[in-house]
Design an enzyme around this catalytic site. Sequence first.
Site, PDB file in Angstrom:
ATOM      1  N   CYS A 173      -1.965   9.179   3.000  1.00 15.20           N
ATOM      2  CA  CYS A 173      -1.600   8.567   1.760  1.00 15.20           C
ATOM      3  C   CYS A 173      -2.539   9.269   0.696  1.00 15.20           C
ATOM      4  O   CYS A 173      -2.358   8.859  -0.420  1.00 15.20           O
ATOM      5  CB  CYS A 173      -1.234   7.249   1.880  1.00 15.20           C
ATOM      6  SG  CYS A 173      -2.546   5.854   2.266  1.00 15.20           S
ATOM      7  N   GLU A 232       0.935  -1.134   0.038  1.00 14.75           N
ATOM      8  CA  GLU A 232      -0.044   0.076   0.037  1.00 14.75           C
ATOM      9  C   GLU A 232       0.834   1.187   0.025  1.00 14.75           C
ATOM     10  O   GLU A 232       1.485   1.512   1.011  1.00 14.75           O
ATOM     11  CB  GLU A 232      -0.992  -0.065   1.259  1.00 14.75           C
ATOM     12  CG  GLU A 232      -1.793  -1.385   1.157  1.00 14.75           C
ATOM     13  CD  GLU A 232      -2.732  -1.395   0.040  1.00 14.75           C
ATOM     14  OE1 GLU A 232      -2.928  -0.568  -0.647  1.00 14.75           O
ATOM     15  OE2 GLU A 232      -3.289  -2.660  -0.094  1.00 14.75           O
TER      16      GLU A 232
END
Length: 477
Positions: A259, A225
């Site tokens: 993020c 990720e």
Amino acid sequence: MPLQTTAHQGQDATAVAALAPTLQGLRTAWQARKPDHAQRRRDLQRLRDALKRRLDEMADAIAADFGHRSKDESRIADGMTVLNDIDHLLRHLRGWMKPRRVGVGWRFLPARAQVRPSPLGVVGVIAPWNYPVNLALIPLATAIAAGNHVYLKPSEHTPRTSEFLRSLLAEVFPAERVAVALGGAEVGAAFAALPFDHLVFTGSTAVGRKVMAAAAPNLTPLTLELGGKSPAIVADDYPVAKAAARIATGKWFNGGQTCIAPDYVLVPAGQRDAFVNALRAEVQARYGADLSNLSDYTRVVNAGQYARLQGYLDDAAARGIETLTLAGRADPASRVLPPTVLLEPGDDATVMQEEIFGPLLPVKSYRTLDEAIAYVNAHDRPLALYPFSHDRATVERILARTLAGGVSVNDTLFHFAVGNLPFGGVGPSGMGAYHARAGFDAMSKQLPVFWQARMTGGDLLKPPYAKAKWLLDLIIR
């Protein structure tokens, strides 16, 4: 050519040797008794109860690591999201664990077949600093639900939170079921090199490449990720004030250290200034014109990150890019960096080349929607995409012509928080996905099982094949 042994390689080898016995202990215990449904449910429920009881302690630890972080944001992002995912796992666990019957096709009748979700063994989790509890415990809980043992490496940049996680998990799990490795970058590098049955890493694309390289000798399956530059596209039909409000939430939640925060915004040229003014009004309503509401505004996590972000601003100034501080002023001593807009930066600007991960927001104008879509497609596929339009055809046009790890339409961030949606990147923004069924399946082996019948035509398929020509002619058609 003989290998050159360096001091750094020697340190890594020592770190691997120190971590390896813990991994072996986790694996040995797993092989001796693989967690059944009852054990998995108990583990998840006890983890939920312990975290819920210690949420205030968690928020205090995170705030101490950041210098200051809004405790309400910690309760939402590192508390609510984890509790929500555990609830989802508990609700669906029994059904997900059941073997799924699949057809064999007429050529193989009367055999039958099924797919069994089988636990892998020991899952490694490398968690980042920005949401240090969320991004540690959601993959950990998913791995537990799938019947694995877990070895966690929390971030060295949030040491108090890492110690909180160690304490929390020791309260819930025996050491042979869940272990925690504390330490710096050398421990992280060694951790990634361990022969896990699956490894989950959340962090930057640059470090993700290193993790992938470290895992390659063991052929460790990975869920990466990562990040990248997640765009928001505001269409000309969408109300500017509402777009500004929702983008402000996504951008300045956790001080932009997310993020999937909007990394830049594309707005119609004629609406750019109105959008920036709406952003300013939104920021000042939330934090005060002088950033007087610092209790709800999160600091930059450490001096190194602050210097990196200041470097983006210095680079922009050197290039003549117009920057607008929306509220307050910078205070390097306390690592307060105010919400700042950068107008029309070119792709040569550092702020447009690197993931920002902070409270800076580039705003670029476009003339046509095709131009905006082309701009997104000219860059790496992002972890998130945020189209804003009330016209369904416009949204579908954007979705059909772009690809991102995940999408929230007419809002930001929320696709991450929905427990039933998989979360993951694509290309430079990541590989694989977790959350919900996708995570359970990723941390299981989808074991195909074929059950042959007592009597089968397959017994005739052997030399001399001339004796079974009629059967061959039947099945090869």
